[in-house]
Design a protein around this motif. Structure first.
Motif, PDB file in Angstrom:
ATOM      1  N   UNK A   1       0.838  -1.203   0.000  1.00 30.43           N
ATOM      2  CA  UNK A   1       0.000   0.000   0.000  1.00 30.43           C
ATOM      3  C   UNK A   1       0.872   1.253   0.000  1.00 30.43           C
ATOM      4  N   UNK A   2       1.935   1.244   0.772  1.00 24.91           N
ATOM      5  CA  UNK A   2       2.831   2.400   0.813  1.00 24.91           C
ATOM      6  C   UNK A   2       3.551   2.580  -0.527  1.00 24.91           C
ATOM      7  N   UNK A   3       3.929   1.475  -1.144  1.00 25.46           N
ATOM      8  CA  UNK A   3       4.611   1.549  -2.437  1.00 25.46           C
ATOM      9  C   UNK A   3       3.664   2.121  -3.502  1.00 25.46           C
ATOM     10  N   UNK A   4       2.463   1.558  -3.584  1.00 26.20           N
ATOM     11  CA  UNK A   4       1.472   2.012  -4.568  1.00 26.20           C
ATOM     12  C   UNK A   4       1.013   3.433  -4.233  1.00 26.20           C
ATOM     13  N   UNK A   5       0.856   3.713  -2.955  1.00 29.05           N
ATOM     14  CA  UNK A   5       0.436   5.045  -2.524  1.00 29.05           C
ATOM     15  C   UNK A   5       1.450   6.118  -2.883  1.00 29.05           C
ATOM     16  N   UNK A   6       2.727   5.794  -2.793  1.00 27.93           N
ATOM     17  CA  UNK A   6       3.776   6.748  -3.162  1.00 27.93           C
ATOM     18  C   UNK A   6       3.680   7.082  -4.650  1.00 27.93           C
ATOM     19  N   UNK A   7       3.436   6.076  -5.465  1.00 25.81           N
ATOM     20  CA  UNK A   7       3.276   6.291  -6.910  1.00 25.81           C
ATOM     21  C   UNK A   7       2.029   7.142  -7.172  1.00 25.81           C
ATOM     22  N   UNK A   8       0.944   6.831  -6.464  1.00 25.97           N
ATOM     23  CA  UNK A   8      -0.307   7.586  -6.617  1.00 25.97           C
ATOM     24  C   UNK A   8      -0.090   9.062  -6.257  1.00 25.97           C
ATOM     25  N   UNK A   9       0.597   9.327  -5.151  1.00 25.91           N
ATOM     26  CA  UNK A   9       0.833  10.704  -4.712  1.00 25.91           C
ATOM     27  C   UNK A   9       1.688  11.453  -5.735  1.00 25.91           C
ATOM     28  N   UNK A  10       2.689  10.790  -6.300  1.00 20.67           N
ATOM     29  CA  UNK A  10       3.533  11.427  -7.310  1.00 20.67           C
ATOM     30  C   UNK A  10       2.735  11.750  -8.572  1.00 20.67           C
ATOM     31  N   UNK A  11       1.897  10.821  -9.002  1.00 15.79           N
ATOM     32  CA  UNK A  11       1.096  11.063 -10.207  1.00 15.79           C
ATOM     33  C   UNK A  11       0.100  12.197  -9.998  1.00 15.79           C
ATOM     34  N   UNK A  12      -0.390  12.326  -8.767  1.00 16.54           N
ATOM     35  CA  UNK A  12      -1.319  13.413  -8.444  1.00 16.54           C
ATOM     36  C   UNK A  12      -0.586  14.732  -8.228  1.00 16.54           C
ATOM     37  N   UNK A  13       0.758  14.656  -8.180  1.00 16.59           N
ATOM     38  CA  UNK A  13       1.615  15.820  -7.961  1.00 16.59           C
ATOM     39  C   UNK A  13       1.306  16.515  -6.634  1.00 16.59           C
ATOM     40  N   UNK A  14       1.086  15.706  -5.592  1.00 12.03           N
ATOM     41  CA  UNK A  14       0.818  16.257  -4.256  1.00 12.03           C
ATOM     42  C   UNK A  14       1.959  15.986  -3.293  1.00 12.03           C
ATOM     43  N   UNK A  15       3.013  15.372  -3.759  1.00 16.36           N
ATOM     44  CA  UNK A  15       4.161  15.126  -2.898  1.00 16.36           C
ATOM     45  C   UNK A  15       4.781  13.778  -3.185  1.00 16.36           C
ATOM     46  N   UNK A  16       5.869  13.535  -2.496  1.00 20.47           N
ATOM     47  CA  UNK A  16       6.532  12.245  -2.630  1.00 20.47           C
ATOM     48  C   UNK A  16       7.182  11.902  -1.304  1.00 20.47           C
ATOM     49  N   UNK A  17       7.359  10.615  -1.079  1.00 18.36           N
ATOM     50  CA  UNK A  17       7.996  10.158   0.141  1.00 18.36           C
ATOM     51  C   UNK A  17       9.506  10.310  -0.001  1.00 18.36           C
ATOM     52  N   UNK A  18      10.130  10.784   1.038  1.00 21.07           N
ATOM     53  CA  UNK A  18      11.584  10.906   1.087  1.00 21.07           C
ATOM     54  C   UNK A  18      12.139   9.731   1.880  1.00 21.07           C
ATOM     55  N   UNK A  19      13.379   9.350   1.615  1.00 17.83           N
ATOM     56  CA  UNK A  19      13.976   8.245   2.380  1.00 17.83           C
ATOM     57  C   UNK A  19      14.049   8.530   3.884  1.00 17.83           C
ATOM     58  N   UNK A  20      14.061   9.795   4.260  1.00 24.44           N
ATOM     59  CA  UNK A  20      14.146  10.150   5.675  1.00 24.44           C
ATOM     60  C   UNK A  20      12.785  10.180   6.372  1.00 24.44           C
ATOM     61  N   UNK A  21      11.700  10.047   5.615  1.00 24.93           N
ATOM     62  CA  UNK A  21      10.356  10.025   6.210  1.00 24.93           C
ATOM     63  C   UNK A  21      10.181   8.751   7.015  1.00 24.93           C
ATOM     64  N   UNK A  22       9.605   8.892   8.191  1.00 30.37           N
ATOM     65  CA  UNK A  22       9.348   7.711   9.011  1.00 30.37           C
ATOM     66  C   UNK A  22       8.147   6.950   8.478  1.00 30.37           C
ATOM     67  N   UNK A  23       8.048   5.712   8.874  1.00 29.28           N
ATOM     68  CA  UNK A  23       6.921   4.876   8.474  1.00 29.28           C
ATOM     69  C   UNK A  23       5.609   5.501   8.954  1.00 29.28           C
ATOM     70  N   UNK A  24       5.631   6.021  10.158  1.00 29.88           N
ATOM     71  CA  UNK A  24       4.433   6.642  10.725  1.00 29.88           C
ATOM     72  C   UNK A  24       3.981   7.835   9.872  1.00 29.88           C
ATOM     73  N   UNK A  25       4.928   8.658   9.417  1.00 30.97           N
ATOM     74  CA  UNK A  25       4.594   9.816   8.586  1.00 30.97           C
ATOM     75  C   UNK A  25       3.990   9.374   7.255  1.00 30.97           C
ATOM     76  N   UNK A  26       4.574   8.349   6.659  1.00 29.07           N
ATOM     77  CA  UNK A  26       4.082   7.854   5.376  1.00 29.07           C
ATOM     78  C   UNK A  26       2.662   7.320   5.517  1.00 29.07           C
ATOM     79  N   UNK A  27       2.422   6.550   6.570  1.00 27.12           N
ATOM     80  CA  UNK A  27       1.106   5.959   6.814  1.00 27.12           C
ATOM     81  C   UNK A  27       0.061   7.051   6.996  1.00 27.12           C
ATOM     82  N   UNK A  28       0.379   8.039   7.830  1.00 26.63           N
ATOM     83  CA  UNK A  28      -0.577   9.113   8.111  1.00 26.63           C
ATOM     84  C   UNK A  28      -0.849   9.947   6.852  1.00 26.63           C
ATOM     85  N   UNK A  29       0.194  10.274   6.100  1.00 29.81           N
ATOM     86  CA  UNK A  29       0.022  11.073   4.890  1.00 29.81           C
ATOM     87  C   UNK A  29      -0.834  10.337   3.864  1.00 29.81           C
ATOM     88  N   UNK A  30      -0.499   9.072   3.621  1.00 30.82           N
ATOM     89  CA  UNK A  30      -1.244   8.305   2.626  1.00 30.82           C
ATOM     90  C   UNK A  30      -2.697   8.115   3.055  1.00 30.82           C
TER      91      UNK A  30
END
Length: 86
Positions: free
Chosen positions: A14-43
């Motif tokens: 879900x995080x992998x697909x969600x990162x692609x979805x967010x990039x295609x929507x041009x609303x942001x992207x996950x950085x390597x320094x983002x915590x798992x908790x931040x990614x989960x909450x954002x997605x």
């Protein structure tokens, strides 16, 4: 609440697909320094905003509940023959 089979692997997908979805929507992207908790909450918030998942009840927005929502979301997006669903 019964745990999903392969829930942690579904969450990773879900995080992998969600990162692609967010990039295609041009609303942001996950950085390597983002915590798992931040990614989960954002997605989670992005999918609720886009009305792709139903929001949790106020006060129930905990990390385990968001993880479960994301795992359920991706399990419905994957084809029935996907290895994570078996």
């Amino acid at each position: 609440m019964k745990k999903l089979k392969n829930e942690s692997e579904l969450l990773k997908e879900a995080l992998r697909v969600g990162a692609i979805y967010a990039q295609k929507r041009k609303v942001g992207q996950f950085e390597p320094t983002d915590s798992s908790k931040q990614k989960i909450e954002y997605l989670y918030k992005l999918l609720v905003h886009d009305k792709l998942i139903q929001p949790l009840v106020k006060g129930d927005e905990t990390e385990p509940n968001m993880k479960r929502k994301l795992a359920l979301w991706i399990s419905r997006q994957l084809p029935e023959s996907h290895p994570l669903l078996k």
